[in-house]
Design a protein around this motif. Sequence first.
Motif, mmCIF file in Angstrom:
data_model
loop_
_atom_site.group_PDB
_atom_site.id
_atom_site.type_symbol
_atom_site.label_atom_id
_atom_site.label_comp_id
_atom_site.label_asym_id
_atom_site.label_seq_id
_atom_site.Cartn_x
_atom_site.Cartn_y
_atom_site.Cartn_z
ATOM 1 N N ARG A 193 -10.822 -0.914 12.668
ATOM 2 C CA ARG A 193 -10.044 -0.153 13.784
ATOM 3 C C ARG A 193 -9.448 0.938 13.027
ATOM 4 O O ARG A 193 -9.551 2.075 13.275
ATOM 5 C CB ARG A 193 -9.385 -0.939 14.561
ATOM 6 C CG ARG A 193 -8.761 -0.001 15.972
ATOM 7 C CD ARG A 193 -7.589 -0.876 16.370
ATOM 8 N NE ARG A 193 -6.545 -1.052 15.234
ATOM 9 C CZ ARG A 193 -5.287 -1.312 15.604
ATOM 10 N NH1 ARG A 193 -4.748 -1.324 16.847
ATOM 11 N NH2 ARG A 193 -4.090 -1.200 14.744
ATOM 12 N N ASN A 194 -8.609 0.612 12.068
ATOM 13 C CA ASN A 194 -7.452 1.682 11.547
ATOM 14 C C ASN A 194 -8.531 2.585 10.568
ATOM 15 O O ASN A 194 -8.098 3.836 10.825
ATOM 16 C CB ASN A 194 -6.798 0.692 10.504
ATOM 17 C CG ASN A 194 -5.701 -0.051 11.340
ATOM 18 O OD1 ASN A 194 -5.411 0.255 12.324
ATOM 19 N ND2 ASN A 194 -5.023 -0.924 10.545
ATOM 20 N N ILE A 226 -9.779 5.023 13.156
ATOM 21 C CA ILE A 226 -8.514 5.811 13.613
ATOM 22 C C ILE A 226 -8.134 6.771 12.649
ATOM 23 O O ILE A 226 -7.909 7.950 12.923
ATOM 24 C CB ILE A 226 -7.245 4.732 14.061
ATOM 25 C CG1 ILE A 226 -7.659 4.449 15.315
ATOM 26 C CG2 ILE A 226 -5.944 5.975 14.252
ATOM 27 C CD1 ILE A 226 -6.379 3.298 15.698
ATOM 28 N N TYR A 227 -8.254 6.556 11.324
ATOM 29 C CA TYR A 227 -8.063 7.629 10.216
ATOM 30 C C TYR A 227 -9.075 8.498 10.255
ATOM 31 O O TYR A 227 -8.722 9.827 10.021
ATOM 32 C CB TYR A 227 -8.134 6.917 8.892
ATOM 33 C CG TYR A 227 -6.865 5.932 8.447
ATOM 34 C CD1 TYR A 227 -5.626 6.230 9.078
ATOM 35 C CD2 TYR A 227 -7.269 5.060 7.632
ATOM 36 C CE1 TYR A 227 -4.654 5.260 8.663
ATOM 37 C CE2 TYR A 227 -6.388 4.150 7.366
ATOM 38 C CZ TYR A 227 -4.889 4.186 7.745
ATOM 39 O OH TYR A 227 -3.951 3.289 7.573
ATOM 40 N N ILE A 239 -10.806 9.718 12.793
ATOM 41 C CA ILE A 239 -10.441 10.636 13.872
ATOM 42 C C ILE A 239 -9.224 11.649 13.410
ATOM 43 O O ILE A 239 -9.325 13.056 13.672
ATOM 44 C CB ILE A 239 -10.010 10.126 15.124
ATOM 45 C CG1 ILE A 239 -11.276 9.078 15.486
ATOM 46 C CG2 ILE A 239 -9.873 11.034 16.215
ATOM 47 C CD1 ILE A 239 -11.022 8.170 16.682
ATOM 48 N N ALA A 240 -8.303 11.006 13.010
ATOM 49 C CA ALA A 240 -6.890 11.667 12.462
ATOM 50 C C ALA A 240 -7.198 12.855 11.550
ATOM 51 O O ALA A 240 -6.780 13.891 11.463
ATOM 52 C CB ALA A 240 -6.207 10.723 12.173
ATOM 53 N N GLU A 278 -7.629 0.765 23.688
ATOM 54 C CA GLU A 278 -6.526 1.739 23.178
ATOM 55 C C GLU A 278 -6.865 3.218 23.502
ATOM 56 O O GLU A 278 -5.947 4.142 23.177
ATOM 57 C CB GLU A 278 -6.398 1.548 21.544
ATOM 58 C CG GLU A 278 -5.759 0.064 21.509
ATOM 59 C CD GLU A 278 -5.506 -0.185 20.060
ATOM 60 O OE1 GLU A 278 -4.714 -1.180 19.855
ATOM 61 O OE2 GLU A 278 -6.120 0.803 19.212
ATOM 62 N N TYR A 293 -9.773 5.377 22.468
ATOM 63 C CA TYR A 293 -10.134 6.121 21.358
ATOM 64 C C TYR A 293 -11.535 6.316 21.701
ATOM 65 O O TYR A 293 -12.153 7.370 20.944
ATOM 66 C CB TYR A 293 -9.732 5.495 19.883
ATOM 67 C CG TYR A 293 -8.293 5.293 19.569
ATOM 68 C CD1 TYR A 293 -7.831 6.636 18.990
ATOM 69 C CD2 TYR A 293 -7.711 4.210 19.765
ATOM 70 C CE1 TYR A 293 -6.376 6.622 18.795
ATOM 71 C CE2 TYR A 293 -6.480 4.074 19.616
ATOM 72 C CZ TYR A 293 -5.621 5.504 18.988
ATOM 73 O OH TYR A 293 -4.372 5.087 18.661
#
Lengths: 124, 124
Positions: free
Chosen positions: A18-19, A22-23, A25-26, A63, A65
């Motif tokens: 998951r992280n 998210i990285y 996307i960021a 969440e 995303y």
Amino acid sequence: MYIEIDFNSDEAIYIQLRNQIIYGIATSKIQEGDNLPSVRELADIIGINMHTVNKAYTILKQEGYVKLDRRRGAVIAIDLNKLQAIEDMKDALRVVLAKAICKNINCEEAHKIINEVFDEFERG
Amino acid sequence: MYIEIDFNSDEAIYIQLRNQIIYGIATSKIQEGDNLPSVRELADIIGINMHTVNKAYTILKQEGYVKLDRRRGAVIAIDLNKLQAIEDMKDALRVVLAKAICKNINCEEAHKIINEVFDEFERG
DNA sequence: ATATCTGTTATATCTATAGTATAACAGTAT
DNA sequence: ATACTGTTATACTATAGATATAACAGATAT
């Protein structure tokens, strides 16, 4: 997009996964509208079970995303509930900043660190 | 010093307990040199097992917040390895800020939130 | 000395979570 | 039809969290 999983970490695989997304996307490696590999495909690439990937995708959906589509699979779709995001961020920061205060890191230093991490993401 | 444990939380009791004690230090409710209740006493107060408290104390020791003494029990003693603390903080912030960036929270807004949380701790 | 308080260590047990392994189902596309 | 999606169900193993007793070693006050 590279996914790195540390199998010796005490952090659960689905949380690491998951992280990592998210990285991605960021750092704009993946963007709104892009679709992630299917649960079976990504599981095969990483070398883990399908359900572990599915768990990560399900959380990313909860969440806000991604959206899950039977046709296209998992698609990046950010749910911009900003007030909620700010509240979540505050909750996360309470522990982080409490630790910082204990270790004599003051407000100015915290701001400096924030800038450094932001720069990391902007560079990619 | 009040310790609040949410038994329905998905967060482990010993982690909640560790965080509460860190909050206590950050808000000056407990200070350098003060001693915490003994593992048995605190376990009794909260209504949990002695080993759960011991686990929290052991982690607080490893992370440099307390020293454990056979005579006096657990005593607040901050290990000021600031470089280490800053690195730990950066690691924690990577996930938090990656989420923020995904949710369109920019650097300025992040700074504002940091200030708000800092204010919370200064008020106590 | 005895009793009592510390943290510490060692078992054992129960439960919940993490991860894997198959299998099947229901849409959707080619 | 075939092949791809996510989804659900079931079963199993391994690990972590929490509890329950028990005992040990050092410190301290009586």
